[in-house]
Design a protein around this motif. Structure first.
Motif, PDB file in Angstrom:
ATOM      1  N   ALA A 134       0.841  -1.208   0.000  1.00  0.00           N
ATOM      2  CA  ALA A 134       0.000   0.000   0.000  1.00  0.00           C
ATOM      3  C   ALA A 134       0.872   1.253   0.000  1.00  0.00           C
ATOM      4  CB  ALA A 134      -0.929  -0.013   1.214  1.00  0.00           C
ATOM      5  N   ALA A 135       1.940   1.222   0.791  1.00  0.00           N
ATOM      6  CA  ALA A 135       2.831   2.391   0.860  1.00  0.00           C
ATOM      7  C   ALA A 135       3.507   2.623  -0.496  1.00  0.00           C
ATOM      8  CB  ALA A 135       3.878   2.175   1.965  1.00  0.00           C
ATOM      9  N   LEU A 136       3.972   1.537  -1.102  1.00  0.00           N
ATOM     10  CA  LEU A 136       4.618   1.673  -2.416  1.00  0.00           C
ATOM     11  C   LEU A 136       3.603   2.173  -3.441  1.00  0.00           C
ATOM     12  CD1 LEU A 136       6.693  -1.658  -2.454  1.00  0.00           C
ATOM     13  CD2 LEU A 136       7.598   0.661  -2.137  1.00  0.00           C
ATOM     14  N   GLY A 137       2.388   1.642  -3.357  1.00  0.00           N
ATOM     15  CA  GLY A 137       1.330   2.036  -4.291  1.00  0.00           C
ATOM     16  C   GLY A 137       0.988   3.522  -4.171  1.00  0.00           C
ATOM     17  N   ALA A 138       1.143   4.063  -2.955  1.00  0.00           N
ATOM     18  CA  ALA A 138       0.837   5.489  -2.738  1.00  0.00           C
ATOM     19  C   ALA A 138       1.996   6.380  -3.169  1.00  0.00           C
ATOM     20  CB  ALA A 138       0.510   5.725  -1.263  1.00  0.00           C
ATOM     21  N   GLY A 139       3.108   5.759  -3.521  1.00  0.00           N
ATOM     22  CA  GLY A 139       4.229   6.557  -4.028  1.00  0.00           C
ATOM     23  C   GLY A 139       5.391   6.720  -3.061  1.00  0.00           C
ATOM     24  N   ILE A 140       5.355   6.025  -1.928  1.00  0.00           N
ATOM     25  CA  ILE A 140       6.512   6.085  -1.019  1.00  0.00           C
ATOM     26  C   ILE A 140       7.573   5.155  -1.601  1.00  0.00           C
ATOM     27  CG2 ILE A 140       7.351   5.657   1.334  1.00  0.00           C
ATOM     28  CD1 ILE A 140       4.493   6.099   2.344  1.00  0.00           C
ATOM     29  N   SER A 141       8.794   5.645  -1.716  1.00  0.00           N
ATOM     30  CA  SER A 141       9.784   4.781  -2.373  1.00  0.00           C
ATOM     31  C   SER A 141      10.326   3.753  -1.383  1.00  0.00           C
ATOM     32  CB  SER A 141      10.900   5.597  -3.027  1.00  0.00           C
ATOM     33  OG  SER A 141      11.536   6.369  -2.076  1.00  0.00           O
ATOM     34  N   ALA A 142      10.732   2.612  -1.943  1.00  0.00           N
ATOM     35  CA  ALA A 142      11.138   1.466  -1.110  1.00  0.00           C
ATOM     36  C   ALA A 142      12.285   1.849  -0.176  1.00  0.00           C
ATOM     37  CB  ALA A 142      11.535   0.305  -2.008  1.00  0.00           C
ATOM     38  N   ASP A 143      13.146   2.754  -0.621  1.00  0.00           N
ATOM     39  CA  ASP A 143      14.287   3.089   0.230  1.00  0.00           C
ATOM     40  C   ASP A 143      13.926   4.079   1.338  1.00  0.00           C
ATOM     41  OD1 ASP A 143      14.029   5.437  -1.160  1.00  0.00           O
ATOM     42  OD2 ASP A 143      16.000   5.378  -2.104  1.00  0.00           O
ATOM     43  N   ARG A 144      12.659   4.403   1.462  1.00  0.00           N
ATOM     44  CA  ARG A 144      12.182   5.272   2.553  1.00  0.00           C
ATOM     45  C   ARG A 144      11.350   4.497   3.570  1.00  0.00           C
ATOM     46  NH1 ARG A 144      13.746  10.578   2.574  1.00  0.00           N
ATOM     47  NH2 ARG A 144      15.609   9.341   2.722  1.00  0.00           N
ATOM     48  N   LEU A 145      11.289   3.173   3.406  1.00  0.00           N
ATOM     49  CA  LEU A 145      10.377   2.376   4.231  1.00  0.00           C
ATOM     50  C   LEU A 145      11.089   1.525   5.257  1.00  0.00           C
ATOM     51  CD1 LEU A 145       7.881   1.022   1.548  1.00  0.00           C
ATOM     52  CD2 LEU A 145       7.298   2.393   3.547  1.00  0.00           C
ATOM     53  N   ALA A 146      10.454   1.403   6.429  1.00  0.00           N
ATOM     54  CA  ALA A 146      10.886   0.443   7.440  1.00  0.00           C
ATOM     55  C   ALA A 146       9.630  -0.208   8.014  1.00  0.00           C
ATOM     56  CB  ALA A 146      11.688   1.150   8.536  1.00  0.00           C
ATOM     57  N   VAL A 147       9.796  -1.365   8.633  1.00  0.00           N
ATOM     58  CA  VAL A 147       8.643  -2.078   9.202  1.00  0.00           C
ATOM     59  C   VAL A 147       8.892  -2.370  10.675  1.00  0.00           C
ATOM     60  CG1 VAL A 147       7.841  -3.157   7.065  1.00  0.00           C
ATOM     61  CG2 VAL A 147       9.608  -4.294   8.445  1.00  0.00           C
ATOM     62  N   ASP A 148       7.795  -2.671  11.375  1.00  0.00           N
ATOM     63  CA  ASP A 148       7.858  -2.928  12.819  1.00  0.00           C
ATOM     64  C   ASP A 148       6.795  -3.982  13.138  1.00  0.00           C
ATOM     65  OD1 ASP A 148       7.402  -2.803  15.593  1.00  0.00           O
ATOM     66  OD2 ASP A 148       7.723  -0.645  15.690  1.00  0.00           O
ATOM     67  N   PRO A 149       7.162  -5.060  13.843  1.00  0.00           N
ATOM     68  CA  PRO A 149       6.168  -6.097  14.148  1.00  0.00           C
ATOM     69  C   PRO A 149       5.121  -5.661  15.168  1.00  0.00           C
ATOM     70  CG  PRO A 149       8.265  -6.607  15.204  1.00  0.00           C
ATOM     71  CD  PRO A 149       8.507  -5.416  14.326  1.00  0.00           C
ATOM     72  N   GLY A 150       5.307  -4.520  15.820  1.00  0.00           N
ATOM     73  CA  GLY A 150       4.269  -3.984  16.706  1.00  0.00           C
ATOM     74  C   GLY A 150       4.049  -4.801  17.971  1.00  0.00           C
ATOM     75  N   LEU A 151       5.093  -4.938  18.768  1.00  0.00           N
ATOM     76  CA  LEU A 151       4.960  -5.682  20.029  1.00  0.00           C
ATOM     77  C   LEU A 151       3.821  -5.088  20.852  1.00  0.00           C
ATOM     78  CD1 LEU A 151       8.736  -6.025  21.046  1.00  0.00           C
ATOM     79  CD2 LEU A 151       7.285  -7.756  19.959  1.00  0.00           C
ATOM     80  N   GLY A 152       2.939  -5.953  21.344  1.00  0.00           N
ATOM     81  CA  GLY A 152       1.860  -5.498  22.233  1.00  0.00           C
ATOM     82  C   GLY A 152       0.611  -5.011  21.521  1.00  0.00           C
ATOM     83  N   PHE A 153       0.669  -4.872  20.198  1.00  0.00           N
ATOM     84  CA  PHE A 153      -0.500  -4.376  19.462  1.00  0.00           C
ATOM     85  C   PHE A 153      -1.260  -5.569  18.877  1.00  0.00           C
ATOM     86  CE2 PHE A 153       2.081  -0.649  19.765  1.00  0.00           C
ATOM     87  CZ  PHE A 153       1.216   0.438  19.705  1.00  0.00           C
ATOM     88  N   ALA A 154      -2.431  -5.877  19.440  1.00  0.00           N
ATOM     89  CA  ALA A 154      -3.192  -7.071  19.042  1.00  0.00           C
ATOM     90  C   ALA A 154      -2.313  -8.314  19.184  1.00  0.00           C
ATOM     91  CB  ALA A 154      -3.751  -6.942  17.620  1.00  0.00           C
ATOM     92  N   LYS A 155      -1.565  -8.358  20.271  1.00  0.00           N
ATOM     93  CA  LYS A 155      -0.706  -9.523  20.543  1.00  0.00           C
ATOM     94  C   LYS A 155      -0.726  -9.840  22.028  1.00  0.00           C
ATOM     95  CE  LYS A 155       1.660  -8.122  16.598  1.00  0.00           C
ATOM     96  NZ  LYS A 155       1.282  -6.755  16.310  1.00  0.00           N
ATOM     97  N   THR A 156      -0.769 -11.111  22.337  1.00  0.00           N
ATOM     98  CA  THR A 156      -0.616 -11.537  23.732  1.00  0.00           C
ATOM     99  C   THR A 156       0.874 -11.545  24.060  1.00  0.00           C
ATOM    100  OG1 THR A 156      -0.340 -13.841  23.113  1.00  0.00           O
ATOM    101  CG2 THR A 156      -2.611 -13.091  23.528  1.00  0.00           C
ATOM    102  N   ALA A 157       1.162 -11.746  25.347  1.00  0.00           N
ATOM    103  CA  ALA A 157       2.572 -11.835  25.749  1.00  0.00           C
ATOM    104  C   ALA A 157       3.268 -12.940  24.957  1.00  0.00           C
ATOM    105  CB  ALA A 157       2.663 -12.112  27.253  1.00  0.00           C
ATOM    106  N   GLU A 158       2.626 -14.089  24.822  1.00  0.00           N
ATOM    107  CA  GLU A 158       3.263 -15.203  24.099  1.00  0.00           C
ATOM    108  C   GLU A 158       3.505 -14.840  22.631  1.00  0.00           C
ATOM    109  OE1 GLU A 158       5.324 -18.226  23.060  1.00  0.00           O
ATOM    110  OE2 GLU A 158       5.017 -17.650  25.143  1.00  0.00           O
ATOM    111  N   HIS A 159       2.593 -14.099  22.021  1.00  0.00           N
ATOM    112  CA  HIS A 159       2.832 -13.647  20.640  1.00  0.00           C
ATOM    113  C   HIS A 159       4.079 -12.759  20.570  1.00  0.00           C
ATOM    114  CE1 HIS A 159      -1.774 -14.151  19.998  1.00  0.00           C
ATOM    115  NE2 HIS A 159      -1.149 -15.204  19.524  1.00  0.00           N
ATOM    116  N   ASN A 160       4.218 -11.869  21.558  1.00  0.00           N
ATOM    117  CA  ASN A 160       5.397 -10.984  21.557  1.00  0.00           C
ATOM    118  C   ASN A 160       6.686 -11.795  21.672  1.00  0.00           C
ATOM    119  OD1 ASN A 160       3.763  -8.690  21.508  1.00  0.00           O
ATOM    120  ND2 ASN A 160       3.625  -8.615  23.737  1.00  0.00           N
ATOM    121  N   TRP A 161       6.662 -12.787  22.578  1.00  0.00           N
ATOM    122  CA  TRP A 161       7.891 -13.588  22.757  1.00  0.00           C
ATOM    123  C   TRP A 161       8.204 -14.381  21.492  1.00  0.00           C
ATOM    124  CZ3 TRP A 161      10.833 -11.685  26.089  1.00  0.00           C
ATOM    125  CH2 TRP A 161      10.361 -11.187  27.298  1.00  0.00           C
ATOM    126  N   GLU A 162       7.184 -14.891  20.840  1.00  0.00           N
ATOM    127  CA  GLU A 162       7.419 -15.659  19.611  1.00  0.00           C
ATOM    128  C   GLU A 162       8.013 -14.750  18.518  1.00  0.00           C
ATOM    129  OE1 GLU A 162       7.357 -18.771  19.506  1.00  0.00           O
ATOM    130  OE2 GLU A 162       7.311 -19.294  17.372  1.00  0.00           O
TER     131      GLU A 162
END
Ligand code: PMM
Length: 278
Positions: free
Chosen positions: A154-182
């Motif tokens: 979606a970000a690329l489709g909106a015109g953000i270039s790949a070299d401007r992007l980073a990702v984050d797994p979002g610890l604690g966001f819709a995740k249980t403690a066990e999901h975070n540890w995994e």
């Protein structure tokens, strides 16, 4: 990345920096401790939090961003709103950290693209009042990765270039403690996205549960920092690009140790390039 929440209700530092001068002073202290970038947020995403009005969020973050940029800080804005991202970038912010990865307000992607700013897309499923009910996965690492791929597309489709992007797994966001540890156990698997990874354990409740006392009461938020530093150390070993932390000095010390053990020199990157995921 030093965390600067200018909210009355964030779970770890809510209310501490609600005043502009107090926030600026704390931001400068984080920079002095070695932060490369300050992440300024005006909306609490703690489980169950209600959203501020746009005007409220703007009035919280914009003066703090301007004040810190004037003093030479490199600033990231932690927002899910296009309007806030736009005002923050106009006030001198460099990077947009969107915990919803463009899902909460898809227009944010166009704003970031137009301004050519770096963008962090975090894994997210729902707002704070609903996210606990969305913490169901068969394989959390695979599903978080797959859902992040969609956000990157979606970000690329909106015109953000790949070299401007980073990702984050979002610890604690819709995740249980066990999901975070995994996710932490299998962090390397996110490398398949081919993008820099940002990680924010920031004293979250899964650390409180791990460190609970004999009575089962979670460890106090203020006393979770050593565990946080352990996560930063392990994450640095797997090549994470950026660590979002409340206590910068202790994390920088840990990163210096990691660099030393790996036989590298610890060199904070140069001010112009240091928040550039490329
Ligand atoms: N966590 C919080 C807020 N913003 N941004 C990113 N990219 N990643 C996170 O894990 C994240 C975030 C909530 O934690 P806080 O109360 O420590 O700010």
């Amino acid at each position: 990345m030093g965390v600067l929440n200018v909210t009355p209700d964030s779970f770890s530092d809510g209310g501490l920096y609600a005043d502009v001068e107090a926030a600026i002073t704390h931001g400068l202290a984080l920079l002095a401790q070695g932060a490369d970038v300050l992440d300024i947020g005006g909306e609490s995403t703690r489980p169950g939090a209600t959203r501020p009005l746009v005007a409220e969020e703007l009035s919280r973050v914009v003066p703090v961003i301007s004040g810190l940029v004037e003093r030479g800080a490199v600033v990231s804005v932690d927002t899910m709103r296009a309007q806030v991202a736009d005002a923050a970038l106009a006030a001198g912010a460099t990077l947009v950290n969107d915990v919803s990865g463009g899902l909460a307000d898809p227009e944010i992607l166009g704003v970031v693209a137009d301004r050519g700013a770096p963008y962090v897309a975090m894994h997210w499923r729902a707002h704070a009042t609903e996210m606990a009910g969305r913490a169901t996965y068969d394989d959390v690492v695979r599903e978080v990765g797959d859902e992040l791929v969609l956000r990157v597309q979606a970000a690329l489709g909106a015109g953000i270039s790949a070299d401007r992007l980073a990702v984050d797994p979002g610890l604690g966001f819709a995740k249980t403690a066990e999901h975070n540890w995994e996710l932490l156990r299998r962090l390397e698997e996110l490398e398949r996205l081919g993008l820099p990874v940002l990680l924010g354990a920031s004293r979250k409740s899964f650390l409180g549960s791990l460190l609970a006392g004999p009575d089962g009461a979670p460890r106090d938020v203020a006393d979770r920092e050593d565990a946080n530093v352990a996560i930063s150390t392990l994450a640095a070993r797997t090549g994470v690009w950026c660590l979002r932390v409340h206590e910068v000095r202790r994390t920088v010390d840990a990163l210096r140790v990691v660099a030393q053990v790996e036989g590298r020199e610890f060199v904070p990157s140069d001010p112009a390039g240091r928040v550039d995921p490329a």
